[in-house]
Design an enzyme around this catalytic site. Structure first.
Site, PDB file in Angstrom:
ATOM      1  N   GLU A 250      25.221  42.854  44.661  1.00 59.17           N
ATOM      2  CA  GLU A 250      25.747  43.419  43.415  1.00 59.17           C
ATOM      3  C   GLU A 250      25.087  43.366  42.163  1.00 59.17           C
ATOM      4  OE1 GLU A 250      30.394  42.999  44.471  1.00 59.17           O
ATOM      5  OE2 GLU A 250      29.653  41.604  43.442  1.00 59.17           O
ATOM      6  N   PRO A 251      23.878  43.655  42.002  1.00 62.11           N
ATOM      7  CA  PRO A 251      23.115  43.527  40.775  1.00 62.11           C
ATOM      8  C   PRO A 251      23.693  44.434  39.473  1.00 62.11           C
ATOM      9  CG  PRO A 251      21.796  44.841  42.185  1.00 62.11           C
ATOM     10  CD  PRO A 251      23.048  44.222  43.044  1.00 62.11           C
ATOM     11  N   GLY A 252      23.762  43.969  38.468  1.00 65.00           N
ATOM     12  CA  GLY A 252      24.379  44.865  37.221  1.00 65.00           C
ATOM     13  C   GLY A 252      22.997  44.561  36.207  1.00 65.00           C
ATOM     14  N   ARG A 253      23.158  43.499  35.515  1.00 68.04           N
ATOM     15  CA  ARG A 253      22.242  43.461  34.458  1.00 68.04           C
ATOM     16  C   ARG A 253      20.612  43.702  34.888  1.00 68.04           C
ATOM     17  NH1 ARG A 253      22.933  38.986  31.029  1.00 68.04           N
ATOM     18  NH2 ARG A 253      24.006  38.308  32.432  1.00 68.04           N
TER      19      ARG A 253
ATOM     20  N   ARG B 179      26.349  39.649  22.466  1.00 62.87           N
ATOM     21  CA  ARG B 179      25.865  38.401  22.950  1.00 62.87           C
ATOM     22  C   ARG B 179      25.616  37.291  22.361  1.00 62.87           C
ATOM     23  NH1 ARG B 179      22.453  38.851  26.382  1.00 62.87           N
ATOM     24  NH2 ARG B 179      23.496  37.357  28.050  1.00 62.87           N
TER      25      ARG B 179
ATOM     26  N   TYR C 269      27.514  33.849  23.392  1.00 62.61           N
ATOM     27  CA  TYR C 269      26.544  32.865  24.079  1.00 62.61           C
ATOM     28  C   TYR C 269      25.247  32.303  23.499  1.00 62.61           C
ATOM     29  CZ  TYR C 269      28.828  36.382  27.098  1.00 62.61           C
ATOM     30  OH  TYR C 269      29.521  37.129  27.965  1.00 62.61           O
TER      31      TYR C 269
ATOM     32  N   CYS D 246      31.753  41.350   8.653  1.00 61.48           N
ATOM     33  CA  CYS D 246      32.165  40.352   8.249  1.00 61.48           C
ATOM     34  C   CYS D 246      32.395  39.190   8.764  1.00 61.48           C
ATOM     35  CB  CYS D 246      33.389  40.734   7.285  1.00 61.48           C
ATOM     36  SG  CYS D 246      33.472  41.632   5.927  1.00 61.48           S
ATOM     37  N   GLU D 247      31.279  38.571   8.947  1.00 63.90           N
ATOM     38  CA  GLU D 247      31.452  37.384   9.946  1.00 63.90           C
ATOM     39  C   GLU D 247      30.237  36.611   9.960  1.00 63.90           C
ATOM     40  OE1 GLU D 247      33.895  35.386  13.009  1.00 63.90           O
ATOM     41  OE2 GLU D 247      34.103  37.673  12.557  1.00 63.90           O
TER      42      GLU D 247
ATOM     43  N   TYR E 188      25.780  44.505  29.208  1.00 61.87           N
ATOM     44  CA  TYR E 188      26.538  43.961  28.490  1.00 61.87           C
ATOM     45  C   TYR E 188      26.177  44.031  26.956  1.00 61.87           C
ATOM     46  CZ  TYR E 188      27.075  41.824  33.253  1.00 61.87           C
ATOM     47  OH  TYR E 188      27.179  41.787  34.385  1.00 61.87           O
TER      48      TYR E 188
HETATM   49  N1  LLP Z   1      29.524  40.890  40.963  1.00 64.46           N
HETATM   50  C1  LLP Z   1      30.588  40.207  40.276  1.00 64.46           C
HETATM   51  C2  LLP Z   1      31.749  39.925  41.113  1.00 64.46           C
HETATM   52  C3  LLP Z   1      30.495  39.805  39.140  1.00 64.46           C
HETATM   53  O1  LLP Z   1      31.269  38.995  38.536  1.00 64.46           O
HETATM   54  C4  LLP Z   1      29.072  40.064  38.298  1.00 64.46           C
HETATM   55  C5  LLP Z   1      29.005  39.696  36.867  1.00 64.46           C
HETATM   56  C6  LLP Z   1      27.987  40.854  38.929  1.00 64.46           C
HETATM   57  C7  LLP Z   1      28.433  41.188  40.231  1.00 64.46           C
HETATM   58  C8  LLP Z   1      26.994  41.356  38.074  1.00 64.46           C
HETATM   59  O2  LLP Z   1      25.891  40.316  37.718  1.00 64.46           O
HETATM   60  P1  LLP Z   1      24.786  40.474  37.193  1.00 64.46           P
HETATM   61  O3  LLP Z   1      23.971  41.034  38.159  1.00 64.46           O
HETATM   62  O4  LLP Z   1      25.000  41.581  36.058  1.00 64.46           O
HETATM   63  O5  LLP Z   1      24.294  39.067  36.334  1.00 64.46           O
HETATM   64  N2  LLP Z   1      28.846  39.138  29.712  1.00 64.46           N
HETATM   65  C9  LLP Z   1      28.037  38.176  30.457  1.00 64.46           C
HETATM   66  C10 LLP Z   1      27.606  38.346  31.858  1.00 64.46           C
HETATM   67  C11 LLP Z   1      29.101  38.467  32.596  1.00 64.46           C
HETATM   68  C12 LLP Z   1      28.786  38.698  34.168  1.00 64.46           C
HETATM   69  C13 LLP Z   1      30.173  38.709  34.754  1.00 64.46           C
HETATM   70  N3  LLP Z   1      29.894  38.948  36.257  1.00 64.46           N
HETATM   71  C14 LLP Z   1      26.647  38.581  29.728  1.00 64.46           C
HETATM   72  O6  LLP Z   1      26.629  39.356  28.744  1.00 64.46           O
HETATM   73  O7  LLP Z   1      25.632  37.508  29.985  1.00 64.46           O
END
Ligand code: LLP
Length: 433
Positions: A291-294, A331, A335, A362-363, A391
């Site tokens: 499940e890649p997102g980033r 971000r 973080y 304003c922060e 993100y």
């Molecule tokens: N699958 C599940 C169940 C997840 O919880 C996540 C991310 C992913 C896949 C995708 O992960 P990735 O490949 O994108 O790393 N807001 C944070 C990141 C939170 C990620 C939450 N879950 C940031 O900006 O770094």
């Protein structure tokens, strides 16, 4: 030179994304502006897909994790590239439905799905629901019964892996709100319970150990733990899993200090572990999901800003303010994430000026880059913050009632708006007069 390979410099000394001059994009569409390079998004999808073909006989599916950047546009790209989708809320599911995403390729996550969300998922024929807890399992079984269907499900398991990343994005360890634990028998209990229910069909396991992880080792460890648990399920309960979902979390390059592993390496190594453990435990090789997102969208995105006030506090700090900030990229404030930036209209100039790029909220903590080196800036310059494709838009807010920027997709020299800039009218559209 740049953290992303789709960036270059043209003869005007302007930063180029894909084949588009970023200074022209800023002029045409205004700033702040999210710009996404469609070619690179597609290429990243293909890297994962072909790694599954190469290292796992094609016996798997890559799910695009929508939380990284969820729009009708990105859903359509993921669908066209043959990916599945991870959705984590009714809103993400709604977006996927509107984009015409194939429902059987949707995996619905979340640690506290509401009855309405489950109802929506079941009635729209979502392929799999990743059940997080017993309460959800019972609720889902009732909802599926009312719809006269048997819902395919998986379970979110905490594999007990402590990945080295920011505390807020670590999820695989025992002290986590996500999923059920292995060591106290919770995972066995829930799997067996589901097996004996009439309207859910447990066919697999899921884990996600965290995000922005650079080592392959924790992914391999997680795969081994999960396959051993699958082995125990078979030995003790006579139940065999069909699918194994190993989550996302592969790290990307935000600055030159980041050294990511080529994406297909994860799949290569994890595939070996899954196959070896299957053999050891006498299990069939499961269908695998990642499940890649980033890593699919972050490198493909940049954000363009216009530089406003510059405040040089002698011997202290030089603040350069831009027309966006924590509203479009929270971000840093969340973080202390690090980014690289380039003065887009002076892209080839030497970065000789140490500055702190501040947002307009304003922060005091509304910072985009702390102590970063840029080419000497002037009011009106265009600043490009790089690798903002994940993100940023998805976590954007209207703090200080600042409208969210537009999203423009570039593809082979063409640029089109895929999400309109919010207007002031949008900001008050739900206010009751
Ligand atoms: N699958 C599940 C169940 C997840 O919880 C996540 C991310 C992913 C896949 C995708 O992960 P990735 O490949 O994108 O790393 N807001 C944070 C990141 C939170 C990620 C939450 N879950 C940031 O900006 O770094």
């Amino acid at each position: 030179m740049f953290v992303s390979k789709d960036l270059s410099i043209n003869e005007k000394n302007h930063l180029v994304i894909g084949k588009n001059d970023t200074v022209e994009l800023a002029k045409q569409f205004g700033t702040p502006l999210y710009v996404m390079d469609e070619e690179l998004i597609r290429e990243n999808c293909r890297v994962y897909k072909s790694a599954i073909d190469k290292y796992y006989n094609g016996n798997g599916l890559v799910l695009y994790a929508n939380k990284a950047f969820c729009t009708v546009y990105t859903c359509k790209i993921a669908a066209e590239e043959g990916l599945g989708a991870d959705v984590v809320s009714g809103g993400e599911l709604y977006t996927a439905i509107k984009a015409g995403f194939p429902m059987d390729r949707i995996y619905f996550h979340g640690n506290n799905k509401t009855a309405e969300e489950l109802e929506m998922a079941v009635s729209n024929g979502v392929g799999h629901i990743i059940v997080d807890n017993i309460y959800e399992l019972e609720m889902l079984n009732e909802i599926a019964k009312a719809h006269g269907v048997v819902q395919d499900i998986m379970f979110r398991i905490k594999p007990g892996i402590d990945a080295h990343t920011h505390d807020f994005v670590r999820t695989g360890q025992i002290d986590s709100k996500f999923g059920v634990a292995l060591e106290n028998g919770e995972a066995f209990e829930i799997y067996e319970k589901a097996h004996n229910m009439s309207n859910v069909n447990p066919d697999g396991l899921h884990c996600h150990i965290g995000s922005q992880i650079f080592d392959v080792a924790p992914f391999c460890e997680a795969a081994e733990v999960m396959m051993n648990f699958a082995g125990d399920l078979k030995d003790k309960l006579g139940l065999e899993i069909k699918k194994l979902n190993l989550g996302g979390g592969y790290g990307i390059m935000y600055t030159e200090n980041d050294d990511p592993v080529p994406y297909d390496e994860y799949i290569k190594h994890v595939s070996e572990v899954v196959k070896e453990t299957a053999e050891k435990r006498g299990l069939n090789i499961p269908f695998i999901l990642m499940e890649p997102g980033r890593s699919i969208v972050a490198p493909a995105g940049i954000t363009l800003y216009t530089i406003g006030g510059i405040k040089d506090i002698k011997n202290v700090r030089k603040y350069v303010s831009v027309d966006g900030g924590m509203g479009d990229n929270p971000r840093y404030i969340l973080y202390e994430s690090k980014y690289a930036a380039v003065v887009a209209n002076k892209a080839g100039d030497k970065a000789t000026d140490k500055v702190t790029v501040a947002g307009k909220c304003c922060e005091s903590g509304d910072i985009l880059l702390n102590d970063t080196m840029l080419a000497p800036v002037e009011v009106g310059d265009t600043l490009a913050v790089l690798a903002t494709g994940a993100y940023n838009y998805s976590m954007a807010s209207n703090y200080n009632r600042i409208p969210r920027p537009a999203v423009v997709a570039v593809n082979n020299g063409e640029a089109k708006v895929v999400v309109k800039r919010e207007s002031y009218e949008d900001l008050i559209k739900n206010d009751i007069f």
